[in-house]
Design a protein around this motif. Structure first.
Motif, PDB file in Angstrom:
ATOM      1  N   TYR A 187     -81.659   8.095  76.468  1.00  0.00           N
ATOM      2  CA  TYR A 187     -80.542   8.743  75.784  1.00  0.00           C
ATOM      3  C   TYR A 187     -79.701   9.466  76.821  1.00  0.00           C
ATOM      4  O   TYR A 187     -80.192  10.294  77.579  1.00  0.00           O
ATOM      5  N   GLU A 191     -75.639  10.941  76.522  1.00  0.00           N
ATOM      6  CA  GLU A 191     -74.444  10.968  75.688  1.00  0.00           C
ATOM      7  C   GLU A 191     -73.215  10.438  76.413  1.00  0.00           C
ATOM      8  O   GLU A 191     -72.364   9.775  75.819  1.00  0.00           O
ATOM      9  N   ASP A 201     -73.542   4.591  78.455  1.00  0.00           N
ATOM     10  CA  ASP A 201     -74.593   3.663  78.057  1.00  0.00           C
ATOM     11  C   ASP A 201     -74.803   2.608  79.137  1.00  0.00           C
ATOM     12  O   ASP A 201     -75.271   1.513  78.886  1.00  0.00           O
ATOM     13  N   ARG A 252     -84.343   5.758  67.591  1.00  0.00           N
ATOM     14  CA  ARG A 252     -83.078   5.031  67.443  1.00  0.00           C
ATOM     15  C   ARG A 252     -82.077   5.830  66.613  1.00  0.00           C
ATOM     16  O   ARG A 252     -80.882   5.834  66.910  1.00  0.00           O
ATOM     17  N   GLY A 276     -80.440   8.367  68.710  1.00  0.00           N
ATOM     18  CA  GLY A 276     -79.478   7.811  69.649  1.00  0.00           C
ATOM     19  C   GLY A 276     -80.076   7.173  70.887  1.00  0.00           C
ATOM     20  O   GLY A 276     -79.351   6.711  71.777  1.00  0.00           O
TER      21      GLY A 276
END
Length: 212
Positions: free
Chosen positions: A194, A196, A199, A166, A169
């Motif tokens: 994950y 970047e 989400d 977590r 990320g």
């Protein structure tokens, strides 16, 4: 162990570190692996030659193996179990039953796209724990491996690992109840991801993999 962490791919290491890897792996995952055998030496023999050189990243501290992780993709699984080794160590009857379980858990190909990796078999030497080894390994792989998305599975009772993931990320995208045989060890498998750039979890991303 204490000092700077150096990371190398298993395929780039000239010295034979597989026995030490198998020992650290057996100790780190002993709770789950004890269903195979409660004998650490037997577990070391079973897993020693199973680590795929193209997938593993090894962390060293003071020249000693401090930890490692496997980075599987649609070409390579991090661990490849040999049926011949299983039968030799466990016998024909028990070995055949255990191999069916391990073959599904470790040898099954991952149907991911080329830009996705699955992080598994993360293990830290007992003397190197709480020194940031796992964090450094994961961050190194995320920076150097070239994948744009990473996925992993963690047990709900592994609070240290959850905290690390977590913090880096990773976010939880699903959790599945433990099977009948797994309930004595944990309640849920937590699936994390994950990426970047986004989400948004638009697909059932873990439907094709279920790892110890």
């Amino acid at each position: 162990m204490d000092g700077m962490i150096e990371i190398k791919k298993l395929s780039e290491i000239e010295d034979d570190v597989r026995t030490k890897m198998a020992e650290v792996f057996a100790i780190s995952y002993y709770e789950e692996l004890s269903i195979i055998s409660k004998d650490i030496e037997k577990l070391i023999k079973i897993f020693r030659d199973s680590f795929t050189a193209e997938t593993f990243y090894i962390a060293f501290m003071d020249g000693e193996l401090a930890g490692f992780l496997g980075c599987s993709d649609n070409m390579y699984r991090a661990i490849n179990i040999s049926k011949e080794v299983i039968l030799a160590e466990l016998g024909k009857i028990k070995g055949s039953l255990i191999f069916k379980f391990l073959d599904k858990e470790f040898n099954t190909p991952i149907a991911y796209t080329d830009d996705i990796a699955y992080i598994e078999a993360v293990a830290t030497h007992p003397e190197a724990r709480d020194k940031g080894v796992a964090t450094r390994l994961i961050e190194h792989v995320m920076l150097k491996s070239g994948y744009s998305e990473f996925r992993l599975t963690v047990k709900d009772n592994n609070r240290k690992a959850l905290s690390v993931y977590r913090r880096i990320g990773f976010v939880e995208v699903d959790r599945i109840k433990a099977s009948f045989f797994e309930k004595k060890y944990f309640k849920f498998k937590i699936y994390m991801r994950y990426r970047e750039e986004t989400d948004i979890f638009e697909d059932d991303i873990f439907s094709q993999i279920d790892i110890v």
